[in-house]
Design an enzyme around this catalytic site. Structure first.
Site, PDB file in Angstrom:
ATOM      1  N   PHE A 130     -48.442 -37.123 -76.758  1.00  0.00           N
ATOM      2  CA  PHE A 130     -46.983 -37.161 -76.587  1.00  0.00           C
ATOM      3  C   PHE A 130     -46.360 -37.731 -77.862  1.00  0.00           C
ATOM      4  O   PHE A 130     -46.755 -38.799 -78.322  1.00  0.00           O
ATOM      5  CB  PHE A 130     -46.575 -38.034 -75.396  1.00  0.00           C
ATOM      6  N   ASP A 215     -49.449 -42.017 -84.651  1.00  0.00           N
ATOM      7  CA  ASP A 215     -48.236 -42.338 -83.885  1.00  0.00           C
ATOM      8  C   ASP A 215     -48.492 -43.635 -83.114  1.00  0.00           C
ATOM      9  O   ASP A 215     -49.214 -43.635 -82.121  1.00  0.00           O
ATOM     10  CB  ASP A 215     -47.909 -41.169 -82.953  1.00  0.00           C
ATOM     11  N   LYS A 244     -40.068 -47.899 -80.138  1.00  0.00           N
ATOM     12  CA  LYS A 244     -40.169 -48.699 -78.905  1.00  0.00           C
ATOM     13  C   LYS A 244     -39.881 -50.194 -79.111  1.00  0.00           C
ATOM     14  O   LYS A 244     -38.739 -50.571 -79.215  1.00  0.00           O
ATOM     15  CB  LYS A 244     -41.518 -48.430 -78.230  1.00  0.00           C
TER      16      LYS A 244
END
Ligand SMILES: *Cc1c(COP(=O)(O)O)cnc(C)c1O
Length: 385
Positions: A130, A215, A244
């Site tokens: 993702f 990532d 985040k």
């Protein structure tokens, strides 16, 4: 009374979950009726420092009085301080940073840098991976239901099975601009890269002249028991994406890269709000706090304690328990939703990861008594599930 505005359409893949929250402090959330919850989802990893961490609140208040926004044409003190601070903790070899406002934007920048620095077009990503929901990041994302309604996506993306070195070797060649991987697949249900996989990915990229993008949007900032997960594999990526929890809950994205990639980059890329002073001030405070409190060490300790406890349950409803630090996935034989609801009824918020995985991503600052309570509640829900 409900604070959910019926006119606000969010296009989420599932109906919005009750309750509606009004206040938070570290690992605790309160809803509009005054009910208290232990947050073990931390908004998919945004909340490593907890809700309204006083160090972050203080920095935002101070910065809001000094300067709220000046765009990328000029420098600001807040941005210069944050950039220095971020590079001081960055994985080795990464000396350049581009700032944006979200994880997807950090990935978009990574993909653009890779294509423009190599002059190549193909991007290899992993099944179950993702990387976000904008068109480029979505093209690197695996899930069919996230992708299909929006096709055609960006051309040039291929997906290979995760943790399969031979498949990666077969896919990467002289047309490959970059390989993009998570060190622990988060949304895909908490799958940890094997010891050999990421070093092999580095080798494969080196032999083909391709870049390696890691990532760390969900795994970064102490989550897995190191400041950055990649430190465990002793691999030097060409690009790392962060977002985040990087600014303690304020929207931010960062794309870290090497001087070599910067030199080879042909083109231009920018963002109006990227590097804005509020996010940067919050980010500086967040990094200072994480380093001072050694949050990665808490993640390592509390995560290990949870893995032992959860594996020891031997609940028939559980297929497998996976995790690294405070990034934990419990794969069930049945659906996750009823267990998530049972937990919530006991005042514990957890999140899913695919339809059959329960994901625990508590704030790294969660007090041990709250963490024990949450794990006990989960044990009860699993035994009855
Ligand atoms: C959440 C996430 C993203 C996307 O971040 P947004 O801020 O939602 O755009 C990308 N990659 C990973 C690994 C993520 O967990």
């Amino acid at each position: 009374m409900s604070l959910v505005d019926p006119r606000s359409v969010e296009f989420a893949c599932s109906p919005k979950r009750e309750p509606t929250f009004v206040r938070g402090s570290m690992a605790t959330l309160w809803d509009e009726d005054g009910n208290e919850y232990i947050d073990c989802g931390a908004s998919f990893g945004v909340g490593n420092l907890g809700h309204c961490n006083p160090a972050v609140v203080e920095a935002i208040q101070q910065q809001a009085r000094d300067l709220i926004h000046v765009g990328p044409t000029f420098g600001t003190k807040a941005k210069a301080e944050f950039t220095d601070k971020l590079l001081s903790i960055a994985p080795t070899g990464l000396g350049r940073v581009f700032l944006s406002n979200s994880g997807s934007e950090a990935v978009e920048a990574a993909l653009k840098f890779a294509r423009a620095a190599t002059g190549r077009k193909t991007i290899i990503a992993a099944m179950r991976g993702f990387h976000g929901r904008t068109m480029g990041a979505l093209s690197a994302t695996w899930r069919r239901d996230f992708r299909e309604p929006f096709e055609p996506l960006v051309p040039g993306f291929e997906h290979v099975p995760y943790n399969d070195i031979a498949a990666l070797e077969a896919a990467v060649d002289e047309r490959t601009a970059a390989v993009i991987l998570e060190a622990v697949q988060g949304e895909g249900g908490v799958h940890v890269a094997t010891t050999e996989y990421l070093p092999a990915a580095r080798d494969v990229c080196d032999r083909a002249g391709a870049l390696l993008i890691i990532d760390e949007i969900q795994t970064g900032m102490g989550r897995t028991g190191r400041m950055f997960a990649i430190e465990r594999w002793n691999v030097k990526p060409d690009i790392v994406t962060l977002a985040k929890s990087l600014a303690g809950g304020v929207p931010i994205g960062a794309t870290l890269t090497t001087e070599a990639v910067e030199r080879a980059f042909q083109g231009s890329h920018n963002s109006t709000f990227g590097g804005n002073p509020i996010a940067c001030a919050a980010g500086t405070a967040a990094i200072d706090y994480a380093v001072r409190e050694r949050l990665w060490a808490r993640a390592e300790k509390l995560g290990a304690m949870a893995l032992v406890g959860l594996r020891g349950l031997k609940a028939p409803s559980v297929r497998e328990v996976r995790g690294l630090g405070l990034m934990i996935g419990i794969e069930l034989r049945g659906k996750a939703a009823p267990v998530l609801q049972a937990l919530q009824d006991e005042g514990v918020i957890a999140i899913g990861g695919g339809s059959s995985v329960i994901r625990l991503l508590p704030p790294l600052v969660i007090p041990e008594d709250q963490w024990s309570f949450a794990l006990d509640a989960l044990g009860r829900a699993l035994r009855h599930g």
